[in-house]
Scaffold this motif. Structure first.
Motif, PDB file in Angstrom:
ATOM      1  N   THR A   1      -3.534 -27.363-109.145  1.00  0.00           N
ATOM      2  CA  THR A   1      -4.915 -27.314-109.638  1.00  0.00           C
ATOM      3  C   THR A   1      -4.969 -26.538-110.948  1.00  0.00           C
ATOM      4  O   THR A   1      -4.399 -25.457-111.048  1.00  0.00           O
ATOM      5  CB  THR A   1      -5.836 -26.652-108.593  1.00  0.00           C
TER       6      THR A   1
ATOM      7  N   HIS B   1       0.234 -29.545-104.398  1.00  0.00           N
ATOM      8  CA  HIS B   1      -1.027 -29.784-105.100  1.00  0.00           C
ATOM      9  C   HIS B   1      -1.063 -28.806-106.275  1.00  0.00           C
ATOM     10  O   HIS B   1      -0.856 -27.616-106.072  1.00  0.00           O
ATOM     11  CB  HIS B   1      -2.230 -29.488-104.199  1.00  0.00           C
TER      12      HIS B   1
ATOM     13  N   THR C   1      -7.138 -31.478-109.991  1.00  0.00           N
ATOM     14  CA  THR C   1      -5.972 -31.243-109.144  1.00  0.00           C
ATOM     15  C   THR C   1      -5.081 -32.478-109.165  1.00  0.00           C
ATOM     16  O   THR C   1      -5.573 -33.592-108.992  1.00  0.00           O
ATOM     17  CB  THR C   1      -6.412 -30.970-107.679  1.00  0.00           C
TER      18      THR C   1
END
Lengths: 157, 209
Positions: free
Chosen positions: A49, A47, A101
């Protein structure tokens, strides 16, 4: 004593898979699927962000550790059209809009690790340097997860 | 060989798009309770049938060798880094979540669409990592082509000429789960977008051990 201090300092760092050079990008859940059979390539997920007020763009990635591991990393996207899946090289990189994200996950955007010179086994940690368009880099620890894990090292499909 | 692909693609589109596209439009999230039903792809015309292939242990096999068991089949290739492992893991987990008797009635099968690189040795190492019960099927280019035609599978090599030459190409391919009945007849086709739970639910109602 100095060494102990360094160790203590290291322990005080918040738990994170990243050692970033800029704090505006945060990487979580970075993992790579263990090699299957005799295959010398696999996929990596994470992920990303962007905490910044401006957009950022991931433009490249390279394996930096373990030292003996050699391989190429490409940014790919799995695209589905009426049941046919194809992998697209993200030639212009991956945009991470300000405040958002981007999730790299199975059947979607992923890092493709290819032409590896050794098999990746569960428990290994691969360090990958991520290069962004604004010339910042982030070095990320990717955990090698068992084949049967799907969305992260912790969650089974 | 490449000139056959457009024909295969058309066959594939004719066979699948009606049901499949409709299902996509109605189910943008795919997480609903109806996932099992909506992920069954409607098939027009004949699908499946006999095949002559090479099993991962090097033995020549045909469809009748598998009579008496359900086959849950996935077409892919071992160099495929994302969609194939993810789909095969899902397939294996869906089977593992079934009651023991139903589990034993189903053989998970991987069929390669890449006979050039996926030799029986490669396939054997590949399937063993997913499930000791998984059967891997390969064969000659002609055998795989015939199989793909019967099962309306689309596959096309992609990459630069150099990739094709150096065997570093990727393959665009259709990704579905096929359920074959113990008499060898086609039973159901599932979208690989189906959730593992929904696939388990479907198999629970269909498979009679």
């Amino acid at each position: 004593m100095k060494r102990l201090f360094v160790l203590l300092l290291f322990n005080l760092l918040p738990f994170s898979t990243t050692a970033s050079t800029a704090s505006s990008i945060i990487i979580d859940d970075a993992w790579v699927r263990a090699s299957i059979g005799n295959m010398m390539h696999t996929a990596g997920y994470m992920h990303i962000t962007n905490m910044d007020s401006i957009d950022h763009r991931l433009i490249g990635a390279e394996i930096v550790a373990p030292h003996a591991l050699i391989g190429k990393v490409d940014l790919h996207q799995t695209v589905e059209d009426s049941g046919v899946f194809r992998m697209q090289l993200l030639e212009e990189g991956l945009l991470i809009p300000a405040g958002e994200t981007q999730i790299l996950q199975p059947k979607s955007t992923h890092l493709m690790l290819m032409e590896l010179n050794q098999k990746l086994t569960p428990g290994m940690v691969i360090k990958i340097i991520l290069r962004f368009a604004n010339q910042t880099t982030h070095t990320v620890d990717f955990q090698v997860c068992k084949l049967h894990h799907k969305f992260s090292c912790a969650i089974q499909p | 060989m490449r000139e056959h692909w457009p024909a295969l693609l058309i066959a594939f589109i004719v066979a699948f798009t009606g049901g499949f596209l409709a299902y996509q439009l109605q189910n943008p999230t795919l997480d609903g309770a109806d996932n099992a039903l909506s992920s069954v792809v409607q098939v027009q015309g004949k699908l499946g049938g006999d095949f002559h292939l090479i099993r991962h242990d090097g033995v020549e096999v045909q469809a009748s060798d598998f009579h008496g068991q359900y086959l849950l089949m996935y077409f892919g290739y071992s160099y495929c880094p994302d969609i194939c492992p993810t789909s095969l893991i899902q397939m294996v987990r869906a089977v593992h979540q079934l009651p023991e008797k139903q589990q034993q009635a189903i053989t998970p099968v991987f069929v390669t669409v890449d006979p050039v690189r996926d030799t029986p040795t490669e396939i054997a190492a590949y399937v063993a990592d997913f499930d000791p019960r998984m059967v891997g099927l390969g064969g000659s280019v002609e055998q795989i082509q015939a199989m793909m035609q019967n099962y309306k599978v689309f596959a096309r090599k992609t990459g630069a000429e150099e990739d094709i030459k150096n065997l570093t190409y990727l393959i665009d391919h259709s990704s579905f789960f096929y359920l074959i009945k113990p008499d060898g007849q086609f039973s159901h086709l599932f979208s690989s977008q189906i959730t593992t739970e929904a696939l388990t639910r479907s198999l629970t109602t269909i498979v009679q051990p």
